[in-house]
Write a protein that holds these residues in place. Structure first.
Motif, PDB file in Angstrom:
ATOM      1  N   LYS A 277      42.472  45.513  70.122  1.00  0.00           N
ATOM      2  CA  LYS A 277      42.595  46.952  69.935  1.00  0.00           C
ATOM      3  C   LYS A 277      44.064  47.342  70.042  1.00  0.00           C
ATOM      4  O   LYS A 277      44.712  47.071  71.063  1.00  0.00           O
ATOM      5  CB  LYS A 277      41.760  47.699  70.974  1.00  0.00           C
TER       6      LYS A 277
ATOM      7  N   ASN B 152      46.860  53.855  69.870  1.00  0.00           N
ATOM      8  CA  ASN B 152      47.782  54.820  69.260  1.00  0.00           C
ATOM      9  C   ASN B 152      48.360  54.271  67.955  1.00  0.00           C
ATOM     10  O   ASN B 152      49.505  54.538  67.605  1.00  0.00           O
ATOM     11  CB  ASN B 152      48.908  55.197  70.225  1.00  0.00           C
ATOM     12  N   ASN B 153      47.548  53.443  67.266  1.00  0.00           N
ATOM     13  CA  ASN B 153      47.956  52.820  66.002  1.00  0.00           C
ATOM     14  C   ASN B 153      49.268  52.037  66.125  1.00  0.00           C
ATOM     15  O   ASN B 153      50.031  51.899  65.166  1.00  0.00           O
ATOM     16  CB  ASN B 153      48.075  53.876  64.900  1.00  0.00           C
TER      17      ASN B 153
ATOM     18  N   ASP C 258      51.877  52.801  67.933  1.00  0.00           N
ATOM     19  CA  ASP C 258      53.055  53.608  68.255  1.00  0.00           C
ATOM     20  C   ASP C 258      53.200  53.737  69.765  1.00  0.00           C
ATOM     21  O   ASP C 258      53.017  54.808  70.349  1.00  0.00           O
ATOM     22  CB  ASP C 258      52.938  54.986  67.596  1.00  0.00           C
TER      23      ASP C 258
ATOM     24  N   ARG D  92      43.909  42.833  63.956  1.00  0.00           N
ATOM     25  CA  ARG D  92      44.280  44.098  64.591  1.00  0.00           C
ATOM     26  C   ARG D  92      43.283  45.198  64.243  1.00  0.00           C
ATOM     27  O   ARG D  92      42.963  45.417  63.070  1.00  0.00           O
ATOM     28  CB  ARG D  92      45.692  44.512  64.189  1.00  0.00           C
ATOM     29  N   GLU D  93      42.851  45.884  65.289  1.00  0.00           N
ATOM     30  CA  GLU D  93      41.882  46.975  65.131  1.00  0.00           C
ATOM     31  C   GLU D  93      42.508  48.259  65.671  1.00  0.00           C
ATOM     32  O   GLU D  93      42.651  48.428  66.876  1.00  0.00           O
ATOM     33  CB  GLU D  93      40.614  46.631  65.910  1.00  0.00           C
ATOM     34  N   PRO D  94      42.914  49.184  64.782  1.00  0.00           N
ATOM     35  CA  PRO D  94      43.542  50.424  65.256  1.00  0.00           C
ATOM     36  C   PRO D  94      42.604  51.209  66.166  1.00  0.00           C
ATOM     37  O   PRO D  94      41.392  51.258  65.956  1.00  0.00           O
ATOM     38  CB  PRO D  94      43.830  51.196  63.962  1.00  0.00           C
TER      39      PRO D  94
ATOM     40  N   PRO E 281      42.638  54.897  69.022  1.00  0.00           N
ATOM     41  CA  PRO E 281      43.410  56.061  69.488  1.00  0.00           C
ATOM     42  C   PRO E 281      44.020  55.810  70.863  1.00  0.00           C
ATOM     43  O   PRO E 281      43.646  54.875  71.573  1.00  0.00           O
ATOM     44  CB  PRO E 281      42.358  57.172  69.559  1.00  0.00           C
TER      45      PRO E 281
END
Length: 326
Positions: free
Chosen positions: A208, A211-212, A214, A276-278, A280
């Protein structure tokens, strides 16, 4: 020189006990081996301490938040200083089980302050970079305001600093708080990103990316952390008769790394790409941490020396050996 180390079966406590006993110094360890993460890892750390150092370690399996049990266990022992590293860790878990944090981090910290007062011995204790909350001025300095925590965990750590200031003022006990910045390395915690990402990559599972991606963190290798902790133990604050003998220091690598680069370094050490799993931003998390370490460098000679490119492969090598993953 005998040191009482709380959280001796924990990540940082294990490494500190190992360093002190490697110097020939006895350690009295305390840990309650709770199940916040797999207690077997804690058992394995302690077994490694017994293997390496034998008779230099005394271990008590007790909860330091129970003052009667704590005082009874320590009654017949003499020690010269305290390294209070035990706590209920984890930012996200504080949203699920807040009472555990109040009991361990507030009541438990008070109990250790009372032990230090009764024995009149100096104490180094664990604070956290989490106290900076959502501060946007970077790097974080000990002079910054820290009265807007974004997690209960952070609030308990700031409360520990305030209680310590009071005890140092009233009872002239030399106290040192260390604000740790994202510690990683061999024998690390399974709830933290280095372990979670390494395990997922080596087993072909997705990670996971909050925050994408960032996000930035000041990742600090465990050996550098222990250099700072031992320096603080060896050089407690002096009492000049006016200000309380209490110091609070940042202890980090003093370099803020992008989450994407952190993942790339793990991928290189593992020899395979991550899935990779975006995701929040999680409640209680902050976007960036970055330590100003000028104070601890000037006063205690602390100098972080391990880059992410050096430290992550050491962790991955240890992880492969520990988990027997090829």
């Amino acid at each position: 020189m005998t040191t009482l180390v709380t959280g001796a079966a924990g990540f940082i406590g294990f490494h500190l006990a190992d360093r002190l006993m490697s110097r020939g110094e006895p350690v009295i360890g305390i840990d309650n081996f709770n199940a916040y993460y797999d207690p077997q890892l804690k058992e394995d750390r302690v077994a490694e301490l017994w293997r390496r150092h034998g008779d230099l370690l005394t271990l008590h399996r007790i909860d330091f938040a129970d003052h009667e049990v704590l005082e009874a266990a320590l009654g017949s022992y003499e020690f010269d200083r305290i390294a209070h590293l035990g706590a209920q860790a984890g930012v996200r878990y504080s949203l699920e089980n807040p009472r555990a944090y109040v009991q361990s981090n507030l009541v438990g910290h008070l109990n250790l302050l009372e032990i230090a007062r009764a024995r009149q011995v100096p104490m180094v204790y664990a604070s956290s970079s989490s106290v900076y909350g959502g501060n946007t001025k970077l790097p974080f300095s000990e002079d910054d305001r820290v009265d807007h925590p974004v997690s209960l965990y952070a609030a308990t750590k700031k409360a520990d600093e305030l209680m310590s200031e009071t005890y140092a003022h009233l009872y002239r006990i030399p106290l040192t708080g260390l604000r740790f910045f994202t510690v990683y390395g061999p024998w690390g915690r399974p709830d933290m990103a280095p372990w979670l990402f390494t395990e997922a990559i080596l087993t072909g599972k997705p990670i996971k990316v909050f925050n994408n991606g960032d996000m930035r963190r000041d990742f600090t290798y465990i050996d550098d952390i222990i250099d700072g902790v031992t320096a603080a133990l060896d050089r407690p604050p002096t009492d000049n008769g006016s200000a309380a003998p209490h110091r609070v220091y940042n202890i980090g690598n003093s370099r803020s790394e992008e989450l994407g680069r952190f993942i790339e370094v793990i991928e290189a050490a593992c020899g395979t790409k991550a899935l990779r799993e975006p995701a929040p931003m999680q409640p209680g998390d902050v976007q960036e941490t970055y330590a100003d370490v000028s104070a601890i460098s000037a006063e205690l000679g602390f100098s972080p020396r391990t880059s992410l490119d050096e430290g992550i492969p050491k962790f991955v090598d240890w992880f492969r050996a520990y988990r027997a993953l090829a």
